[in-house]
Design a protein around this motif. Structure first.
Motif, mmCIF file in Angstrom:
data_model
loop_
_atom_site.group_PDB
_atom_site.id
_atom_site.type_symbol
_atom_site.label_atom_id
_atom_site.label_comp_id
_atom_site.label_asym_id
_atom_site.label_seq_id
_atom_site.Cartn_x
_atom_site.Cartn_y
_atom_site.Cartn_z
ATOM 1 N N ARG A 1 6.286 -6.912 8.521
ATOM 2 C CA ARG A 1 5.637 -5.681 8.092
ATOM 3 C C ARG A 1 6.621 -4.524 8.171
ATOM 4 N N THR B 1 3.850 -5.890 3.464
ATOM 5 C CA THR B 1 3.717 -7.089 4.293
ATOM 6 C C THR B 1 4.250 -8.278 3.506
ATOM 7 N N GLN C 1 -4.600 4.429 6.977
ATOM 8 C CA GLN C 1 -5.618 3.523 7.520
ATOM 9 C C GLN C 1 -5.223 2.886 8.849
ATOM 10 N N SER C 2 -4.051 3.161 9.354
ATOM 11 C CA SER C 2 -3.637 2.535 10.616
ATOM 12 C C SER C 2 -2.786 3.505 11.417
ATOM 13 N N LYS C 3 -2.695 3.214 12.703
ATOM 14 C CA LYS C 3 -1.880 4.044 13.590
ATOM 15 C C LYS C 3 -0.394 3.935 13.238
ATOM 16 N N LEU C 4 0.004 2.775 12.749
ATOM 17 C CA LEU C 4 1.411 2.590 12.396
ATOM 18 C C LEU C 4 1.797 3.467 11.213
ATOM 19 N N GLN C 5 0.926 3.542 10.234
ATOM 20 C CA GLN C 5 1.193 4.400 9.088
ATOM 21 C C GLN C 5 1.261 5.870 9.512
ATOM 22 N N ARG C 6 0.336 6.278 10.355
ATOM 23 C CA ARG C 6 0.328 7.660 10.813
ATOM 24 C C ARG C 6 1.569 7.956 11.663
ATOM 25 N N GLU D 1 -7.748 3.446 -0.975
ATOM 26 C CA GLU D 1 -6.661 2.675 -0.366
ATOM 27 C C GLU D 1 -5.378 3.491 -0.191
ATOM 28 N N ASP E 1 3.480 0.700 2.861
ATOM 29 C CA ASP E 1 3.212 -0.328 3.877
ATOM 30 C C ASP E 1 3.322 -1.684 3.195
ATOM 31 N N GLU F 1 4.861 -10.012 12.625
ATOM 32 C CA GLU F 1 3.497 -10.125 13.123
ATOM 33 C C GLU F 1 2.850 -11.399 12.589
ATOM 34 N N GLN G 1 0.841 -1.190 0.000
ATOM 35 C CA GLN G 1 0.000 0.000 0.000
ATOM 36 C C GLN G 1 0.879 1.243 0.000
#
Length: 274
Positions: A172, A206, A145-150, A141, A204, A163, A124
């Motif tokens: 990841r 994975t 969309q996630s706290k990790l990205q932010r 997309e 992002d 993970e 992503q």
């Protein structure tokens, strides 16, 4: 004669009980049970002291090898994640230079080709707020969309972790992309009207690590089996060495001393204690 009780005076009840306990076979066995190690043969004593120490040393060595192997496995997949992140931004810069980055179909095709070329489960490319303000929201997309990205965008630091996703071990990697006049050979400031050093977005990635962990677990099985076999071989080798160089010479010396104090012995032979 192994003992006596004096009858020169009447023994007390406590002395009688102490004497009975001293010559009671059950009490003697109980005393021997408390000092069971003392009555073991010399070879058995040495084996009981050496084998646990060998087990601890071999287990520590195996643990060190396992940790080193696991670190190498994680480092290898981390390098793959970094390579994928660089490929994403380089391809995006190429689309930007050719003016094709504005077409959502081109961006989707870019990510699909990169995903198909590696063992990637998800890929992503997300936009930071400053890119949304200048070029629009883009595809759904492409939103954070996630706290990790932010967190990666706000702290400008990459995020790496092992993970679990859908029952699979995955690696990841969230990699932020910072604006500069020379980012991988591209002047970001030519198109982006933002502050130098700020973050335009992040990738992002994975990566599936199922095969890597299978190989790791199979190696651990072989490592443990090797330790068991080595422990057995060392057990027999150490037992032979103890008999050859310790137990047998000690036994020969003991027999020789017994012959010296035996009245019936003629002392006509020498004990070989070499």
């Amino acid at each position: 004669i192994i003992g006596h009780i004096s009858l020169r005076k009447k023994p007390s009840r406590q002395e009688i009980l102490a004497a009975e306990k001293l010559y009671d076979p059950k009490a003697k066995l109980a005393r021997q049970g408390r000092f069971w190690f003392k009555h073991l043969p010399l070879q058995t004593k040495l084996q009981l002291l050496i084998q646990p120490l060998l087990f601890i040393l071999l287990a520590a060595a195996n643990l060190g090898v396992a940790n080193h192997l696991k670190a190498q496995m994680v480092d290898a997949v981390q390098q793959v994640a970094k390579s994928v992140a660089n490929e994403v931004i380089d391809s995006a810069n190429m689309l930007m230079v050719t003016g094709q980055i504005g077409d959502p179909a081109n961006r989707k095709l870019l990510l699909k080709k990169i995903s198909d070329s590696s063992n990637i489960l998800t890929l992503q490319l997300v936009r930071a707020e400053q890119v949304v303000k200048q070029f629009g929201e883009g595809l759904p997309e492409e939103h954070v969309q996630s706290k990790l990205q932010r967190a990666a965008i706000e702290t400008r630091r990459p995020y790496y972790s092992v993970e679990e996703m859908e029952g699979k071990p995955v690696f990841r990697a969230v990699t932020p992309y910072m604006v500069s006049h020379d980012f991988h050979g591209t002047d970001c400031m030519a198109c982006h009207q933002v502050k130098d050093g700020s973050v335009n977005g992040a990738s992002d990635v994975t990566i599936d690590m199922t095969d890597a962990f299978k190989a790791y677990h199979w190696f651990m099985v072989k490592l443990i089996a090797g330790q068991v076999i080595l422990q057995i071989l060392l057990f027999f080798f150490i037992g032979w060495a103890i008999r050859r160089f310790i137990s047998r010479p000690v036994q020969d010396v003991t027999c020789h001393l017994e012959n010296l104090f035996n009245r019936d012995s003629n002392m006509s032979h020498h004990a070989d204690i070499s």
